[in-house]
Motif scaffolding. Structure first.
Motif, PDB file in Angstrom:
ATOM      1  N   MET A  38      51.274  14.716  18.291  1.00  0.00           N
ATOM      2  CA  MET A  38      51.067  15.315  19.611  1.00  0.00           C
ATOM      3  C   MET A  38      50.666  16.786  19.482  1.00  0.00           C
ATOM      4  O   MET A  38      49.813  17.289  20.240  1.00  0.00           O
ATOM      5  N   GLY A  39      51.233  17.494  18.519  1.00  0.00           N
ATOM      6  CA  GLY A  39      50.858  18.877  18.269  1.00  0.00           C
ATOM      7  C   GLY A  39      49.403  19.006  17.863  1.00  0.00           C
ATOM      8  O   GLY A  39      48.695  19.922  18.293  1.00  0.00           O
ATOM      9  N   LEU A  40      48.943  18.066  17.036  1.00  0.00           N
ATOM     10  CA  LEU A  40      47.524  18.074  16.648  1.00  0.00           C
ATOM     11  C   LEU A  40      46.627  17.871  17.868  1.00  0.00           C
ATOM     12  O   LEU A  40      45.570  18.495  17.987  1.00  0.00           O
ATOM     13  N   ASN A  41      47.048  17.000  18.770  1.00  0.00           N
ATOM     14  CA  ASN A  41      46.254  16.772  19.985  1.00  0.00           C
ATOM     15  C   ASN A  41      46.225  18.016  20.867  1.00  0.00           C
ATOM     16  O   ASN A  41      45.186  18.331  21.451  1.00  0.00           O
ATOM     17  N   ILE A  42      47.348  18.724  20.956  1.00  0.00           N
ATOM     18  CA  ILE A  42      47.376  19.964  21.752  1.00  0.00           C
ATOM     19  C   ILE A  42      46.474  21.011  21.112  1.00  0.00           C
ATOM     20  O   ILE A  42      45.745  21.729  21.805  1.00  0.00           O
ATOM     21  N   MET A  43      46.496  21.092  19.779  1.00  0.00           N
ATOM     22  CA  MET A  43      45.598  22.023  19.093  1.00  0.00           C
ATOM     23  C   MET A  43      44.139  21.669  19.382  1.00  0.00           C
ATOM     24  O   MET A  43      43.304  22.551  19.616  1.00  0.00           O
ATOM     25  N   GLY A  44      43.834  20.384  19.372  1.00  0.00           N
ATOM     26  CA  GLY A  44      42.468  19.947  19.676  1.00  0.00           C
ATOM     27  C   GLY A  44      42.059  20.314  21.090  1.00  0.00           C
ATOM     28  O   GLY A  44      40.916  20.734  21.342  1.00  0.00           O
ATOM     29  N   THR A  45      43.000  20.203  22.029  1.00  0.00           N
ATOM     30  CA  THR A  45      42.711  20.578  23.408  1.00  0.00           C
ATOM     31  C   THR A  45      42.412  22.069  23.511  1.00  0.00           C
ATOM     32  O   THR A  45      41.529  22.488  24.265  1.00  0.00           O
ATOM     33  N   GLY A  46      43.122  22.872  22.744  1.00  0.00           N
ATOM     34  CA  GLY A  46      42.851  24.308  22.718  1.00  0.00           C
ATOM     35  C   GLY A  46      41.451  24.603  22.205  1.00  0.00           C
ATOM     36  O   GLY A  46      40.750  25.466  22.740  1.00  0.00           O
ATOM     37  N   VAL A  47      41.030  23.877  21.187  1.00  0.00           N
ATOM     38  CA  VAL A  47      39.670  24.061  20.655  1.00  0.00           C
ATOM     39  C   VAL A  47      38.640  23.636  21.706  1.00  0.00           C
ATOM     40  O   VAL A  47      37.619  24.310  21.891  1.00  0.00           O
ATOM     41  N   PHE A  48      38.902  22.547  22.404  1.00  0.00           N
ATOM     42  CA  PHE A  48      37.967  22.104  23.454  1.00  0.00           C
ATOM     43  C   PHE A  48      37.850  23.153  24.553  1.00  0.00           C
ATOM     44  O   PHE A  48      36.743  23.451  25.019  1.00  0.00           O
ATOM     45  N   LEU A  49      38.984  23.709  24.978  1.00  0.00           N
ATOM     46  CA  LEU A  49      38.955  24.736  26.013  1.00  0.00           C
ATOM     47  C   LEU A  49      38.193  25.962  25.537  1.00  0.00           C
ATOM     48  O   LEU A  49      37.447  26.573  26.301  1.00  0.00           O
ATOM     49  N   PHE A  50      38.342  26.298  24.257  1.00  0.00           N
ATOM     50  CA  PHE A  50      37.604  27.434  23.702  1.00  0.00           C
ATOM     51  C   PHE A  50      36.094  27.178  23.777  1.00  0.00           C
ATOM     52  O   PHE A  50      35.325  28.059  24.150  1.00  0.00           O
ATOM     53  N   PHE A  51      35.670  25.968  23.434  1.00  0.00           N
ATOM     54  CA  PHE A  51      34.238  25.647  23.509  1.00  0.00           C
ATOM     55  C   PHE A  51      33.737  25.688  24.955  1.00  0.00           C
ATOM     56  O   PHE A  51      32.619  26.148  25.208  1.00  0.00           O
ATOM     57  N   VAL A  52      34.534  25.219  25.891  1.00  0.00           N
ATOM     58  CA  VAL A  52      34.134  25.280  27.302  1.00  0.00           C
ATOM     59  C   VAL A  52      34.002  26.734  27.736  1.00  0.00           C
ATOM     60  O   VAL A  52      33.046  27.100  28.443  1.00  0.00           O
ATOM     61  N   ALA A  53      34.933  27.586  27.291  1.00  0.00           N
ATOM     62  CA  ALA A  53      34.873  29.006  27.654  1.00  0.00           C
ATOM     63  C   ALA A  53      33.637  29.675  27.068  1.00  0.00           C
ATOM     64  O   ALA A  53      33.040  30.543  27.708  1.00  0.00           O
ATOM     65  N   PHE A  74      21.471  28.891  33.854  1.00  0.00           N
ATOM     66  CA  PHE A  74      22.172  27.645  33.590  1.00  0.00           C
ATOM     67  C   PHE A  74      23.354  27.867  32.655  1.00  0.00           C
ATOM     68  O   PHE A  74      23.340  28.727  31.778  1.00  0.00           O
ATOM     69  N   VAL A  75      24.370  27.015  32.822  1.00  0.00           N
ATOM     70  CA  VAL A  75      25.495  26.974  31.893  1.00  0.00           C
ATOM     71  C   VAL A  75      25.008  26.312  30.613  1.00  0.00           C
ATOM     72  O   VAL A  75      24.217  25.359  30.656  1.00  0.00           O
ATOM     73  N   ASN A  76      25.468  26.801  29.470  1.00  0.00           N
ATOM     74  CA  ASN A  76      25.047  26.256  28.185  1.00  0.00           C
ATOM     75  C   ASN A  76      25.596  24.830  28.015  1.00  0.00           C
ATOM     76  O   ASN A  76      26.804  24.632  27.985  1.00  0.00           O
ATOM     77  N   PRO A  77      24.744  23.822  27.867  1.00  0.00           N
ATOM     78  CA  PRO A  77      25.232  22.445  27.746  1.00  0.00           C
ATOM     79  C   PRO A  77      25.653  22.066  26.330  1.00  0.00           C
ATOM     80  O   PRO A  77      26.305  21.042  26.134  1.00  0.00           O
ATOM     81  N   LEU A  78      25.320  22.867  25.329  1.00  0.00           N
ATOM     82  CA  LEU A  78      25.617  22.517  23.943  1.00  0.00           C
ATOM     83  C   LEU A  78      27.122  22.386  23.662  1.00  0.00           C
ATOM     84  O   LEU A  78      27.535  21.430  22.986  1.00  0.00           O
ATOM     85  N   PRO A  79      27.993  23.282  24.152  1.00  0.00           N
ATOM     86  CA  PRO A  79      29.431  23.086  23.918  1.00  0.00           C
ATOM     87  C   PRO A  79      29.954  21.767  24.486  1.00  0.00           C
ATOM     88  O   PRO A  79      30.853  21.160  23.901  1.00  0.00           O
ATOM     89  N   SER A  80      29.399  21.305  25.580  1.00  0.00           N
ATOM     90  CA  SER A  80      29.837  20.027  26.140  1.00  0.00           C
ATOM     91  C   SER A  80      29.526  18.883  25.188  1.00  0.00           C
ATOM     92  O   SER A  80      30.315  17.945  25.048  1.00  0.00           O
ATOM     93  N   VAL A  81      28.392  18.962  24.534  1.00  0.00           N
ATOM     94  CA  VAL A  81      28.027  17.930  23.555  1.00  0.00           C
ATOM     95  C   VAL A  81      29.006  17.966  22.385  1.00  0.00           C
ATOM     96  O   VAL A  81      29.467  16.918  21.913  1.00  0.00           O
ATOM     97  N   PHE A  82      29.324  19.163  21.916  1.00  0.00           N
ATOM     98  CA  PHE A  82      30.302  19.276  20.828  1.00  0.00           C
ATOM     99  C   PHE A  82      31.658  18.734  21.246  1.00  0.00           C
ATOM    100  O   PHE A  82      32.367  18.116  20.455  1.00  0.00           O
ATOM    101  N   ILE A  83      32.030  18.987  22.485  1.00  0.00           N
ATOM    102  CA  ILE A  83      33.332  18.523  22.966  1.00  0.00           C
ATOM    103  C   ILE A  83      33.388  17.002  23.006  1.00  0.00           C
ATOM    104  O   ILE A  83      34.392  16.403  22.627  1.00  0.00           O
TER     105      ILE A  83
END
Length: 127
Positions: A38-53, A74-83
């Motif tokens: 679960m901690g790994l999943n929370i860390m992953g969520t933090g990385v996703f939020l960083f990419f969205v930011a 336009f908002v950069n769509p590339l981080p969404s693809v990475f996410i």
């Protein structure tokens, strides 16, 4: 007031770092294997939020070109693809990890890492 404005401007980055650190704390301090996953999943969520930011542009619009958006920013769509790719990777790691935890529990009747280490060392000393 300047510090407060700076915090408000960077609240996405602060949230991403906070999520990552919370997940890291869970991974490092807990011995329960499921809590670590679960901690790994929370860390992953933090990385996703960083990419969205990173992809966010102030005043930006969704990058779909229409009749009324020819000169828009336009908002950069590339981080969404990475996410999307990252979500697939995190789900795969979670499923694989949970299947390993199930196998460990079937063999040793525990999911606590300390107890597991003691059982394995006792097994190795017997042989």
């Amino acid at each position: 007031m300047k510090i407060f404005e700076m915090i408000l401007d960077n609240v996405n980055y602060i949230g991403a770092v906070a999520l990552f650190l919370i997940g890291l704390r869970i991974v490092v301090l807990h011995t329960n294997l499921i809590k670590r996953i679960m901690g790994l999943n929370i860390m992953g969520t933090g990385v996703f939020l960083f990419f969205v930011a990173i992809g966010n542009v102030s005043g930006g619009v969704v990058p779909i070109v229409g009749a009324n958006q020819e000169n828009s920013v336009f908002v950069n769509p590339l981080p969404s693809v990475f996410i999307l790719t990252g979500i697939v990777v995190v789900v795969s790691i979670t499923v694989y990890s949970l299947s390993l935890v199930i196998r460990i529990y079937e063999n040793y009747n525990t999911i606590d890492q300390r107890e597991l280490s003691e059982l394995i060392s006792e097994e190795n000393n017997e042989h």
